[in-house]
Design an enzyme around this catalytic site. Structure first.
Site, PDB file in Angstrom:
ATOM      1  N   GLU A  92      -7.675   5.697  -6.255  1.00 53.30           N
ATOM      2  CA  GLU A  92      -8.931   5.138  -6.515  1.00 53.30           C
ATOM      3  C   GLU A  92      -9.641   6.319  -7.691  1.00 53.30           C
ATOM      4  OE1 GLU A  92     -10.597   3.031  -4.916  1.00 53.30           O
ATOM      5  OE2 GLU A  92      -9.085   2.490  -3.125  1.00 53.30           O
TER       6      GLU A  92
ATOM      7  N   TYR B 232     -26.528   7.829 -18.182  1.00 52.03           N
ATOM      8  CA  TYR B 232     -27.068   8.630 -17.319  1.00 52.03           C
ATOM      9  C   TYR B 232     -27.591   9.903 -18.105  1.00 52.03           C
ATOM     10  CZ  TYR B 232     -24.570   7.020 -13.124  1.00 52.03           C
ATOM     11  OH  TYR B 232     -24.118   6.283 -12.159  1.00 52.03           O
TER      12      TYR B 232
ATOM     13  N   HIS C 158     -23.001  15.558 -11.916  1.00 57.29           N
ATOM     14  CA  HIS C 158     -22.300  15.014 -12.915  1.00 57.29           C
ATOM     15  C   HIS C 158     -21.834  16.196 -13.848  1.00 57.29           C
ATOM     16  CE1 HIS C 158     -22.506  11.663 -16.400  1.00 57.29           C
ATOM     17  NE2 HIS C 158     -21.399  12.135 -16.020  1.00 57.29           N
TER      18      HIS C 158
ATOM     19  N   ARG D 212     -16.993  13.840 -23.578  1.00 62.70           N
ATOM     20  CA  ARG D 212     -15.956  13.571 -22.926  1.00 62.70           C
ATOM     21  C   ARG D 212     -14.741  13.537 -24.127  1.00 62.70           C
ATOM     22  NH1 ARG D 212     -18.404  14.903 -19.136  1.00 62.70           N
ATOM     23  NH2 ARG D 212     -19.103  13.558 -17.458  1.00 62.70           N
TER      24      ARG D 212
ATOM     25  N   ARG E 258     -26.442  10.898 -12.158  1.00 61.03           N
ATOM     26  CA  ARG E 258     -25.791  10.886 -10.765  1.00 61.03           C
ATOM     27  C   ARG E 258     -25.596  12.338 -10.259  1.00 61.03           C
ATOM     28  NH1 ARG E 258     -19.814   8.903 -13.244  1.00 61.03           N
ATOM     29  NH2 ARG E 258     -19.109  11.038 -13.820  1.00 61.03           N
TER      30      ARG E 258
ATOM     31  N   ASN F 201     -10.380  11.283 -20.452  1.00 64.66           N
ATOM     32  CA  ASN F 201     -11.186   9.861 -20.243  1.00 64.66           C
ATOM     33  C   ASN F 201     -10.213   8.962 -21.054  1.00 64.66           C
ATOM     34  OD1 ASN F 201     -12.909  11.501 -19.164  1.00 64.66           O
ATOM     35  ND2 ASN F 201     -14.251   9.949 -19.405  1.00 64.66           N
TER      36      ASN F 201
ATOM     37  N   ASP G 195       0.795  -1.222   0.035  1.00 59.62           N
ATOM     38  CA  ASP G 195       0.277  -0.124  -0.056  1.00 59.62           C
ATOM     39  C   ASP G 195       0.814   1.445  -0.048  1.00 59.62           C
ATOM     40  OD1 ASP G 195      -1.708   1.972   0.455  1.00 59.62           O
ATOM     41  OD2 ASP G 195      -3.109   0.914   1.927  1.00 59.62           O
ATOM     42  N   ILE G 196       0.523   2.261  -0.865  1.00 57.46           N
ATOM     43  CA  ILE G 196       1.256   3.518  -0.931  1.00 57.46           C
ATOM     44  C   ILE G 196       1.267   4.355   0.474  1.00 57.46           C
ATOM     45  CG2 ILE G 196       1.513   3.812  -3.362  1.00 57.46           C
ATOM     46  CD1 ILE G 196      -0.799   5.624  -3.070  1.00 57.46           C
TER      47      ILE G 196
ATOM     48  N   ASP H  62      -8.340  14.897 -16.062  1.00 56.86           N
ATOM     49  CA  ASP H  62      -8.965  16.398 -16.713  1.00 56.86           C
ATOM     50  C   ASP H  62     -10.018  16.761 -15.888  1.00 56.86           C
ATOM     51  OD1 ASP H  62     -10.593  14.377 -17.215  1.00 56.86           O
ATOM     52  OD2 ASP H  62     -10.648  15.108 -19.246  1.00 56.86           O
ATOM     53  N   GLU H  63     -10.397  15.983 -14.697  1.00 57.84           N
ATOM     54  CA  GLU H  63     -11.725  16.317 -14.002  1.00 57.84           C
ATOM     55  C   GLU H  63     -11.489  17.046 -12.936  1.00 57.84           C
ATOM     56  OE1 GLU H  63     -14.348  13.051 -12.935  1.00 57.84           O
ATOM     57  OE2 GLU H  63     -13.435  11.713 -14.387  1.00 57.84           O
TER      58      GLU H  63
END
Length: 341
Positions: free
Chosen positions: A83, A205, A274, A212, A271, A177, A58-59, A125-126
């Site tokens: 994650e 969705y 979004h 994207r 969601r 993406n 684990d980091i 990019d998010e």
């Protein structure tokens, strides 16, 4: 160069490990905790490779990270461990903060103390948030809108602070993406491909018009490797194609490649939070000599073919823990959408 790739059993990480080993002077150590999306099947072809070593860990384990860097005499680090799925971050945000922020902090400090000469933080990019018009530049303010993107933005800022504070040679890449073989099937393209192969509904969705910029994994890895080699410390680099497509168009392209009916698409409740559109200005990395080599249509066709021909890889994933997650994320939405378009 002796390179530590964290998260190297995951999607982008496994392709990056293989890409770096193509350079005959490179030795690669892969540190991965093998949580749900880490999969050693992604690297079966490297078993016994003389310049590759896998370490299970684990980091966030500072003692382990320090030991690996010292014993392996690591010269460069590429942090792919994270994650990464927005939907999952809505359900369990704490794990994202732990891995993406705390884990990055542990890596940065160990790398600084051990004299690592190049450090690439792989981001997304998010972190720029929703982009109604224009394209995000690396100098734009960060405006994340989900626990996932917020945790990645925090890691970006922490990484870049190490350059300002310590003069540590860190760089950040922000990819759009990414898709391709071996991607965990919670993500949009592999989820839709594998569902279509099983004649299961494709949960799209909202109206499906979220846009994207789709980047093939090989192109993404080439961008990361170039920044590792030639990037300027203290700088961030966007990595994208510059051709946004609505999610609905991508879903229809997948169905077309598989000869499946559009009736498999189910428009489900969107969601929370979004983002409608992401778009990157990639002029900065272009000046280093990078440009994408794989057109979207060609890359999507190859990706769909891989999932069609490698059911052994994804069927065992979707028959396990993934089923519980899928029902939690999409079950009620799909039941509400029965008979939908």
């Amino acid at each position: 160069m002796r390179i530590l790739v964290t998260g190297g059993a995951g999607f982008i990480g496994s392709h990056l490990v293989r890409h770096l080993l193509a350079g005959e002077e490179n030795q690669v150590v892969n540190l991965d905790a093998l949580r749900y999306s880490g999969n050693l099947d992604n690297l079966k072809d490297l078993d016994g490779h003389p310049r590759y070593r896998f370490v299970h860990g684990d980091i966030c384990d500072a003692a382990l990270v320090d030991r690996v860097m010292r014993e392996e005499r690591i010269e460069a680090v590429v942090n792919c461990a994270a994650e990464t799925h927005v939907d999952r971050s809505i359900i369990e945000p704490g794990g994202f903060v732990r891995t993406d922020v705390v884990g990055t902090s542990v890596l940065l400090e160990a790398a600084r103390v051990c004299g690592v000469t190049r450090f690439v933080q792989v981001s997304t990019d998010e972190v720029y948030g929703d982009v109604p018009s224009g394209r995000s530049k690396e100098s734009d303010p960060l405006a994340p809108r989900s626990p996932y993107s917020a945790s990645k933005a925090g890691a970006d800022l922490l990484a870049l602070s190490y350059f300002t504070t310590y003069g540590f040679p860190v760089m950040v890449t922000r990819g759009s993406n990414t898709f391709g073989p071996n991607q965990y099937p919670e993500k949009f393209i592999p989820l839709f491909v594998t569902n279509a192969l099983e004649d299961q509904p494709l949960p799209l969705y909202g109206d499906g018009l979220q846009q994207r910029d789709w980047l093939y994994v090989q192109d993404h890895c080439e961008g990361i490797a170039l920044v590792l080699e030639k990037g300027e410390p203290g700088q961030a680099y966007n990595v994208g194609v510059g051709e946004e497509r609505p999610n609905r168009e991508v879903a229809e392209a997948i169905l077309g490649l598989l000869g499946k009916p559009r009736s498999l698409v189910r428009h489900v409740t969107d969601r929370p939070g979004h983002d409608r559109r992401y778009a990157l200005d990639c002029g900065k990395i272009a000046k280093l000599g990078w440009s994408p080599r794989f057109p979207f249509g060609e890359a999507l066709k190859a990706t769909v073919a891989w999932y069609r021909d490698n059911a052994w890889w994804w069927q065992k994933i979707k028959s396990g823990e993934f089923r519980v997650y899928y029902e939690k994320m999409y079950g009620a939405r799909l039941r509400d959408a029965q008979g939908g378009r």
